[in-house]
Design a protein around this motif. Sequence first.
Motif, PDB file in Angstrom:
ATOM      1  N   GLN A   1      -5.310  -5.631   0.183  1.00 59.41           N
ATOM      2  CA  GLN A   1      -4.433  -6.203  -0.942  1.00 59.41           C
ATOM      3  C   GLN A   1      -5.272  -6.761  -1.757  1.00 59.41           C
ATOM      4  OE1 GLN A   1      -1.061  -8.176  -0.196  1.00 59.41           O
ATOM      5  NE2 GLN A   1       0.163  -6.960  -1.759  1.00 59.41           N
ATOM      6  N   ASP A   2      -5.308  -6.117  -3.024  1.00 59.60           N
ATOM      7  CA  ASP A   2      -6.584  -6.686  -4.103  1.00 59.60           C
ATOM      8  C   ASP A   2      -7.720  -7.045  -3.449  1.00 59.60           C
ATOM      9  OD1 ASP A   2      -4.034  -6.627  -5.903  1.00 59.60           O
ATOM     10  OD2 ASP A   2      -3.493  -8.731  -5.265  1.00 59.60           O
ATOM     11  N   GLY A   3      -8.448  -6.038  -2.798  1.00 59.17           N
ATOM     12  CA  GLY A   3      -9.747  -6.291  -2.417  1.00 59.17           C
ATOM     13  C   GLY A   3      -9.999  -7.362  -1.293  1.00 59.17           C
ATOM     14  N   GLU A   4      -8.759  -7.907  -0.721  1.00 53.11           N
ATOM     15  CA  GLU A   4      -8.874  -8.934   0.422  1.00 53.11           C
ATOM     16  C   GLU A   4      -7.879  -8.621   1.456  1.00 53.11           C
ATOM     17  OE1 GLU A   4      -7.976 -12.642  -1.268  1.00 53.11           O
ATOM     18  OE2 GLU A   4      -9.567 -12.955  -2.352  1.00 53.11           O
ATOM     19  N   PRO A   5      -8.074  -9.133   2.693  1.00 48.98           N
ATOM     20  CA  PRO A   5      -7.353  -8.803   3.831  1.00 48.98           C
ATOM     21  C   PRO A   5      -5.670  -9.054   3.309  1.00 48.98           C
ATOM     22  CG  PRO A   5      -9.268  -9.785   4.364  1.00 48.98           C
ATOM     23  CD  PRO A   5      -9.452 -10.012   3.268  1.00 48.98           C
ATOM     24  N   ALA A   6      -4.975  -8.125   3.869  1.00 46.61           N
ATOM     25  CA  ALA A   6      -3.553  -8.365   3.520  1.00 46.61           C
ATOM     26  C   ALA A   6      -2.848  -9.370   4.366  1.00 46.61           C
ATOM     27  CB  ALA A   6      -2.699  -7.102   3.533  1.00 46.61           C
ATOM     28  N   LYS A   7      -2.191 -10.387   3.345  1.00 43.10           N
ATOM     29  CA  LYS A   7      -1.422 -11.412   4.478  1.00 43.10           C
ATOM     30  C   LYS A   7      -0.464 -11.915   3.443  1.00 43.10           C
ATOM     31  CE  LYS A   7      -5.182 -14.843   3.022  1.00 43.10           C
ATOM     32  NZ  LYS A   7      -6.298 -15.675   3.390  1.00 43.10           N
ATOM     33  N   ILE A   8       0.644 -12.784   3.987  1.00 42.57           N
ATOM     34  CA  ILE A   8       1.735 -13.300   3.378  1.00 42.57           C
ATOM     35  C   ILE A   8       2.425 -14.397   4.138  1.00 42.57           C
ATOM     36  CG2 ILE A   8       3.388 -11.959   4.676  1.00 42.57           C
ATOM     37  CD1 ILE A   8       3.130 -12.533   0.934  1.00 42.57           C
ATOM     38  N   ARG A   9       2.888 -15.177   3.473  1.00 38.66           N
ATOM     39  CA  ARG A   9       3.457 -16.510   3.822  1.00 38.66           C
ATOM     40  C   ARG A   9       5.003 -16.270   3.466  1.00 38.66           C
ATOM     41  NH1 ARG A   9       1.803 -22.793   2.952  1.00 38.66           N
ATOM     42  NH2 ARG A   9       3.895 -23.752   2.963  1.00 38.66           N
ATOM     43  N   LEU A  10       5.917 -16.338   4.549  1.00 38.19           N
ATOM     44  CA  LEU A  10       7.458 -15.827   4.257  1.00 38.19           C
ATOM     45  C   LEU A  10       8.287 -16.897   4.737  1.00 38.19           C
ATOM     46  CD1 LEU A  10       7.307 -12.235   5.484  1.00 38.19           C
ATOM     47  CD2 LEU A  10       7.194 -13.011   3.089  1.00 38.19           C
ATOM     48  N   LYS A  11       9.445 -17.287   4.089  1.00 38.54           N
ATOM     49  CA  LYS A  11      10.213 -18.175   4.434  1.00 38.54           C
ATOM     50  C   LYS A  11      11.421 -17.361   4.957  1.00 38.54           C
ATOM     51  CE  LYS A  11       9.053 -22.394   2.102  1.00 38.54           C
ATOM     52  NZ  LYS A  11       9.717 -23.640   1.244  1.00 38.54           N
ATOM     53  N   PRO A  12      12.404 -17.970   5.466  1.00 39.15           N
ATOM     54  CA  PRO A  12      13.716 -17.096   6.075  1.00 39.15           C
ATOM     55  C   PRO A  12      14.331 -16.193   5.112  1.00 39.15           C
ATOM     56  CG  PRO A  12      13.577 -19.284   7.320  1.00 39.15           C
ATOM     57  CD  PRO A  12      12.458 -19.245   6.354  1.00 39.15           C
ATOM     58  N   GLY A  13      14.531 -15.000   5.194  1.00 43.92           N
ATOM     59  CA  GLY A  13      15.108 -14.441   4.036  1.00 43.92           C
ATOM     60  C   GLY A  13      14.290 -13.517   3.200  1.00 43.92           C
ATOM     61  N   GLN A  14      13.044 -13.924   3.156  1.00 41.52           N
ATOM     62  CA  GLN A  14      11.911 -13.266   2.313  1.00 41.52           C
ATOM     63  C   GLN A  14      11.306 -12.072   2.917  1.00 41.52           C
ATOM     64  OE1 GLN A  14       9.091 -16.253   1.203  1.00 41.52           O
ATOM     65  NE2 GLN A  14      10.212 -17.331  -0.408  1.00 41.52           N
ATOM     66  N   GLY A  15      10.808 -10.963   1.958  1.00 42.97           N
ATOM     67  CA  GLY A  15      10.405  -9.801   2.417  1.00 42.97           C
ATOM     68  C   GLY A  15       8.900  -9.591   1.828  1.00 42.97           C
ATOM     69  N   TRP A  16       8.435  -8.683   2.499  1.00 41.44           N
ATOM     70  CA  TRP A  16       6.787  -8.393   1.986  1.00 41.44           C
ATOM     71  C   TRP A  16       6.731  -6.828   2.075  1.00 41.44           C
ATOM     72  CZ3 TRP A  16       2.216  -8.568   6.103  1.00 41.44           C
ATOM     73  CH2 TRP A  16       0.814  -8.359   5.196  1.00 41.44           C
ATOM     74  N   THR A  17       6.384  -6.468   0.668  1.00 46.96           N
ATOM     75  CA  THR A  17       5.985  -4.925   0.675  1.00 46.96           C
ATOM     76  C   THR A  17       4.458  -4.710   1.139  1.00 46.96           C
ATOM     77  OG1 THR A  17       7.667  -4.928  -1.069  1.00 46.96           O
ATOM     78  CG2 THR A  17       6.104  -2.993  -0.949  1.00 46.96           C
ATOM     79  N   LEU A  18       4.533  -3.913   2.030  1.00 42.18           N
ATOM     80  CA  LEU A  18       2.909  -3.731   2.568  1.00 42.18           C
ATOM     81  C   LEU A  18       2.197  -2.965   1.518  1.00 42.18           C
ATOM     82  CD1 LEU A  18       3.942  -2.832   6.332  1.00 42.18           C
ATOM     83  CD2 LEU A  18       2.776  -5.032   5.479  1.00 42.18           C
ATOM     84  N   PRO A  19       1.017  -3.141   1.425  1.00 45.01           N
ATOM     85  CA  PRO A  19       0.013  -2.128   0.624  1.00 45.01           C
ATOM     86  C   PRO A  19       0.035  -0.863   1.233  1.00 45.01           C
ATOM     87  CG  PRO A  19      -1.401  -3.859   2.074  1.00 45.01           C
ATOM     88  CD  PRO A  19       0.007  -4.053   2.140  1.00 45.01           C
ATOM     89  N   ASP A  20      -0.492   0.163   0.238  1.00 47.42           N
ATOM     90  CA  ASP A  20      -0.758   1.385   0.498  1.00 47.42           C
ATOM     91  C   ASP A  20       0.503   2.061   0.779  1.00 47.42           C
ATOM     92  OD1 ASP A  20      -3.471   1.016  -0.453  1.00 47.42           O
ATOM     93  OD2 ASP A  20      -4.026   0.611   1.804  1.00 47.42           O
ATOM     94  N   GLY A  21       1.527   1.697   0.643  1.00 48.56           N
ATOM     95  CA  GLY A  21       2.970   2.201   0.655  1.00 48.56           C
ATOM     96  C   GLY A  21       3.341   2.386   2.280  1.00 48.56           C
ATOM     97  N   TYR A  22       2.963   1.338   2.994  1.00 47.32           N
ATOM     98  CA  TYR A  22       3.313   1.374   4.435  1.00 47.32           C
ATOM     99  C   TYR A  22       4.567   0.618   4.832  1.00 47.32           C
ATOM    100  CZ  TYR A  22      -1.236   2.671   6.294  1.00 47.32           C
ATOM    101  OH  TYR A  22      -2.472   3.520   6.762  1.00 47.32           O
ATOM    102  N   GLY A  23       5.604   0.524   3.984  1.00 50.91           N
ATOM    103  CA  GLY A  23       6.842   0.024   3.878  1.00 50.91           C
ATOM    104  C   GLY A  23       7.000  -1.452   3.862  1.00 50.91           C
ATOM    105  N   THR A  24       8.056  -1.978   4.444  1.00 45.53           N
ATOM    106  CA  THR A  24       8.298  -3.542   4.150  1.00 45.53           C
ATOM    107  C   THR A  24       8.540  -4.116   5.563  1.00 45.53           C
ATOM    108  OG1 THR A  24      10.631  -3.007   4.129  1.00 45.53           O
ATOM    109  CG2 THR A  24       9.464  -2.761   1.870  1.00 45.53           C
ATOM    110  N   VAL A  25       8.352  -5.529   5.215  1.00 42.92           N
ATOM    111  CA  VAL A  25       8.551  -6.431   6.309  1.00 42.92           C
ATOM    112  C   VAL A  25       9.309  -7.465   5.913  1.00 42.92           C
ATOM    113  CG1 VAL A  25       7.539  -8.084   8.144  1.00 42.92           C
ATOM    114  CG2 VAL A  25       6.202  -5.963   7.582  1.00 42.92           C
ATOM    115  N   THR A  26      10.561  -7.847   6.559  1.00 46.15           N
ATOM    116  CA  THR A  26      11.407  -8.726   6.221  1.00 46.15           C
ATOM    117  C   THR A  26      11.658 -10.014   7.137  1.00 46.15           C
ATOM    118  OG1 THR A  26      12.783  -7.103   5.238  1.00 46.15           O
ATOM    119  CG2 THR A  26      13.820  -9.385   5.194  1.00 46.15           C
ATOM    120  N   PHE A  27      11.504 -11.277   6.801  1.00 45.41           N
ATOM    121  CA  PHE A  27      11.627 -12.308   7.707  1.00 45.41           C
ATOM    122  C   PHE A  27      13.028 -12.720   7.646  1.00 45.41           C
ATOM    123  CE2 PHE A  27      10.814 -17.067   8.451  1.00 45.41           C
ATOM    124  CZ  PHE A  27      10.982 -16.991   9.936  1.00 45.41           C
TER     125      PHE A  27
END
Length: 596
Positions: A437-463
């Motif tokens: 993601q943006d030329g770097e390894p894809a990573k995310i920091r989530l709090k309860p209730g937040q989601g993450w849209t995966l790069p390259d159209g791989y879907g979503t992850v919700t905490f």
Amino acid sequence: MTNTTTDRERVGDEAQGATEEAAERLTTAPAESDGPTGIGVVGWLRWMWRQLTSMRVALILLFLLSLAAIPGSLIPQNGQNEFKVQTWKAQHSTVAPIYEKLQLFDVYSSVWFSAIYILLFVSLAGCIVPRTWQFVGVLRSRPPAAPRNLTRMPVYAAWRTDADAATVNAAAHRLLRARRFRAHLDGGAVAAEKGYLREVGNLVFHLSLFALLGGFAWASLASGTGGKLLVEGEGYSNTITQLDDFTGTRFYGTEDLDPFYVKLKTFTSKFQNNGSQIGSARQFTANVDYYEGSDPAKLQQGRIEVNHPLEIGGSKFFLIGHGYAPVITVRNAAGDVVYTGATPFLPQDGNLTSTGVIKVSDYGDKDGKRTQLGLSGFFLPTAPVAFDRNTGPRSLFPGDADPVLVLNAYAGDLGTDSGLPQNIYQLNTKNLTQLQQDGEPAKIRLKPGQGWTLPDGYGTVTFEGYKQWASFNVSHRPGNAIALAGAVLAIAGLIGSLFVQRRRIWVRAVALPGGGTQVELAGLGRSESAKIAEELAALAVDLQDDAPALDDESDDESGNAPEAGPDHESENGSAEADEASAPAESAVPADQNSKE
């Protein structure tokens, strides 16, 4: 003059020998031999048996058993954790073959440990059986008769009285019985004995050791342990297919598992939130529903805490660990839910910084190609504002004050279709590619209730949130109760054998030719103690009511000597003179053949 001195030395030697022989008869310990007896093979076998059943050898074997158990506590054992054994062998490849030959990875089932165990059993049995038989014989027999010369005893007292000899003996017999002595009146003297609890304590101690070893042996042959991790709201049946791991023994296998069902309703954890002990655990409580057998109508509620297991049937449910399980929902590019649920993350430090992975086997990318998705990361119950670059994500507190989930995403082949077993808490990235993601390894920091849209159209992850999990140890050990009872009885028997004194008292009242009665009291104790002297003095005082001592004037006028103290001759005559003054028919010889 020379003959007189020689006679007195001979009498003194005889007195010492009589005292030592009487003291030896106060024990029921089997006699030990200094060497082989008999001739040939039979004699050697008899000597070896006597050595094996001696207390000295039993103590040596007990010491060897404790030494033999040390490798079992320092080296991983196959029966407890085979994975640790394999890891240890890989780290110590040089000595591992030697340890294998010495059976150090199976200490408690090894030939040498079993040999020590069996020899100790035989030694205890060979010591207990004859000793018990001898003690029963002592209980069935009468107390040993009074020696002819009581002045030779370690504790001695005497006086003159006007009371009748038969009356004095009867009174002494009554007083000794009131003091719970085993007393017997015969031949003009009273013989009494007390302190049998000392030998009872010795026998109880030996029998308890036998029971203790037997309990451990039974537990090692007929016990089993299993492990299970449950997230809040989950349950399981105690079957081999639902246990995370299981270790059985020779007489306890998977078909012997106790049938029951357990469901973890809630788990409560509390930690110290201030002071010098901040972060220390204060409460771990698992509230469960369970029923024994296969009837859900018998559902009961239980509470499990550290060191307070729940007993279900013949098994005990121990709480051994806890952690957090983030609830994660994964959707593919089409918006379909391909994974949802609570995934346990394993703690890595005291602040419960936890790591875990999510494996999505049936994912499918945006082009409809079949692919697999892997997520790995950290769960931080209390996350810092920013992560340290050197240490990475770390929790500040074990409680869930500010939970955060940190994730990395991978796509490719997880290897779940290879047919080989995998660790569900680790991600093999050999055939996986980390999403960018943006030329770097894809990573995310989530709090309860937040989601993450995966790069390259791989879907979503919700905490979605998180739950707590608890790990349990299911233990079936039938010999524990016997071992515990043996340990408690061993302590009780040891106390009795140390603090109870075996002692004997003799009282003889003999009518004197010139009138009056000579009263003699003597005592003998197995060990050096003032108790026998105190008891003899108390008995002499109480006996004064029935046999009052004559005053000094009466003694002087009658020409009789005053009372003699222990191990001393009287002022007006020797011990030999007192013995000679007593009628021959009233003197009762000691029982030289008496044994305990």
